[in-house]
Design a protein around this motif. Structure first.
Motif, mmCIF file in Angstrom:
data_model
loop_
_atom_site.group_PDB
_atom_site.id
_atom_site.type_symbol
_atom_site.label_atom_id
_atom_site.label_comp_id
_atom_site.label_asym_id
_atom_site.label_seq_id
_atom_site.Cartn_x
_atom_site.Cartn_y
_atom_site.Cartn_z
ATOM 1 N N GLU A 180 0.802 -1.130 0.066
ATOM 2 C CA GLU A 180 0.127 -0.046 0.090
ATOM 3 C C GLU A 180 0.841 1.161 -0.010
ATOM 4 O O GLU A 180 0.504 2.285 -0.699
ATOM 5 N N ARG A 181 1.845 1.370 0.832
ATOM 6 C CA ARG A 181 2.848 2.449 0.806
ATOM 7 C C ARG A 181 3.462 2.753 -0.293
ATOM 8 O O ARG A 181 3.605 3.656 -1.214
ATOM 9 N N LEU A 182 3.939 1.622 -1.224
ATOM 10 C CA LEU A 182 4.507 1.717 -2.429
ATOM 11 C C LEU A 182 3.745 2.243 -3.456
ATOM 12 O O LEU A 182 3.773 2.902 -4.402
ATOM 13 N N LYS A 183 2.501 1.667 -3.546
ATOM 14 C CA LYS A 183 1.110 2.217 -4.398
ATOM 15 C C LYS A 183 1.078 3.796 -4.126
ATOM 16 O O LYS A 183 0.929 4.369 -4.998
ATOM 17 N N VAL A 184 1.001 4.307 -2.895
ATOM 18 C CA VAL A 184 0.765 5.522 -2.662
ATOM 19 C C VAL A 184 1.918 6.461 -3.124
ATOM 20 O O VAL A 184 1.783 7.452 -3.831
ATOM 21 N N GLU A 185 3.092 6.014 -2.958
ATOM 22 C CA GLU A 185 4.461 6.367 -3.249
ATOM 23 C C GLU A 185 4.375 6.706 -4.914
ATOM 24 O O GLU A 185 4.836 7.823 -5.574
ATOM 25 N N GLU A 186 4.152 5.390 -5.446
ATOM 26 C CA GLU A 186 3.951 5.508 -7.061
ATOM 27 C C GLU A 186 3.022 6.404 -7.530
ATOM 28 O O GLU A 186 3.135 7.242 -8.334
ATOM 29 N N THR B 143 3.250 14.065 -9.503
ATOM 30 C CA THR B 143 4.234 14.745 -9.508
ATOM 31 C C THR B 143 4.749 14.779 -10.819
ATOM 32 O O THR B 143 5.127 16.288 -11.508
ATOM 33 N N VAL B 144 4.981 13.709 -11.475
ATOM 34 C CA VAL B 144 5.590 13.800 -12.865
ATOM 35 C C VAL B 144 4.425 14.567 -13.759
ATOM 36 O O VAL B 144 4.891 15.313 -14.641
ATOM 37 N N ALA B 145 3.362 14.173 -13.625
ATOM 38 C CA ALA B 145 2.194 14.814 -14.505
ATOM 39 C C ALA B 145 2.179 16.252 -14.138
ATOM 40 O O ALA B 145 1.996 16.820 -15.165
ATOM 41 N N ALA B 146 2.260 16.972 -13.224
ATOM 42 C CA ALA B 146 2.315 18.074 -12.815
ATOM 43 C C ALA B 146 3.589 19.043 -13.368
ATOM 44 O O ALA B 146 3.426 20.022 -14.001
ATOM 45 N N GLN B 147 4.640 18.165 -13.460
ATOM 46 C CA GLN B 147 5.789 18.766 -14.002
ATOM 47 C C GLN B 147 5.509 18.867 -15.330
ATOM 48 O O GLN B 147 5.956 19.906 -16.021
ATOM 49 N N GLU B 148 5.055 17.860 -15.957
ATOM 50 C CA GLU B 148 5.061 17.796 -17.442
ATOM 51 C C GLU B 148 3.677 18.912 -18.069
ATOM 52 O O GLU B 148 4.132 19.469 -18.815
ATOM 53 N N HIS B 149 2.819 19.048 -17.175
ATOM 54 C CA HIS B 149 1.784 20.069 -17.437
ATOM 55 C C HIS B 149 2.440 21.562 -17.251
ATOM 56 O O HIS B 149 2.363 22.322 -18.047
ATOM 57 N N ALA B 150 3.268 21.461 -16.479
ATOM 58 C CA ALA B 150 3.979 23.121 -16.076
ATOM 59 C C ALA B 150 5.113 23.095 -17.216
ATOM 60 O O ALA B 150 5.054 24.362 -17.873
ATOM 61 N N ALA B 151 5.618 22.155 -17.798
ATOM 62 C CA ALA B 151 6.609 22.425 -18.971
ATOM 63 C C ALA B 151 5.800 22.609 -20.119
ATOM 64 O O ALA B 151 6.089 23.518 -20.989
ATOM 65 N N ILE B 152 4.603 22.122 -20.204
ATOM 66 C CA ILE B 152 3.864 22.169 -21.516
ATOM 67 C C ILE B 152 3.195 23.770 -21.599
ATOM 68 O O ILE B 152 3.291 24.378 -22.547
#
Length: 126
Positions: free
Chosen positions: A60-66, A72-81
């Motif tokens: 469960e902890r690994l799922k939450v971290e993933e 975070t990656v999606a937010a960074q990609e959105h910010a980069a776009i």
């Protein structure tokens, strides 16, 4: 004869009661003998349950971290776009401003050249 038959019945009854008592004693003795083994099995079961719960909690902890990492990656990609889009809009705007500035300068240069020719023609006529 009747008395013999009753004795036989009472003998059977007492034998059955003795057998029942012997079975009960054997059961109690077996239960007492198996108690340490049962405690060991119970301890093993509880350790298995704890290990299973620890593995589940880790999953469960690994799922939450993933999930957090993916967000975070999606937010960074959105910010980069968005930054790329803003940079492109600014580049287009600056190119448009440069083109307009160039047109204004060309128009001013043509007017200056026209005025120079007009002045030269007037000077020749005069």
């Amino acid at each position: 004869m009747r008395h013999a038959r009753n004795n036989e019945l009472t003998d059977r009854r007492s034998a059955a009661a003795d057998a029942k008592t012997a079975l009960l004693m054997a059961y109690r003795a077996a239960k007492m003998a198996a108690e340490p083994a049962q405690a060991a099995r119970q301890a093993e079961r509880s350790s298995l349950i704890e290990a299973r719960e620890a593995r589940r909690a880790k999953r469960e902890r690994l799922k939450v971290e993933e999930r957090t990492r993916a967000e975070t990656v999606a937010a960074q990609e959105h910010a980069a776009i968005e930054a790329a889009a803003a940079a492109e809009i600014e580049a287009r705007q600056s190119a448009e401003n440069a083109r307009i500035s160039g047109l204004v300068q060309d128009e001013a240069a043509r007017k200056t050249e026209r005025d120079r020719r007009y002045a030269a023609r007037k000077a020749r006529q005069a």
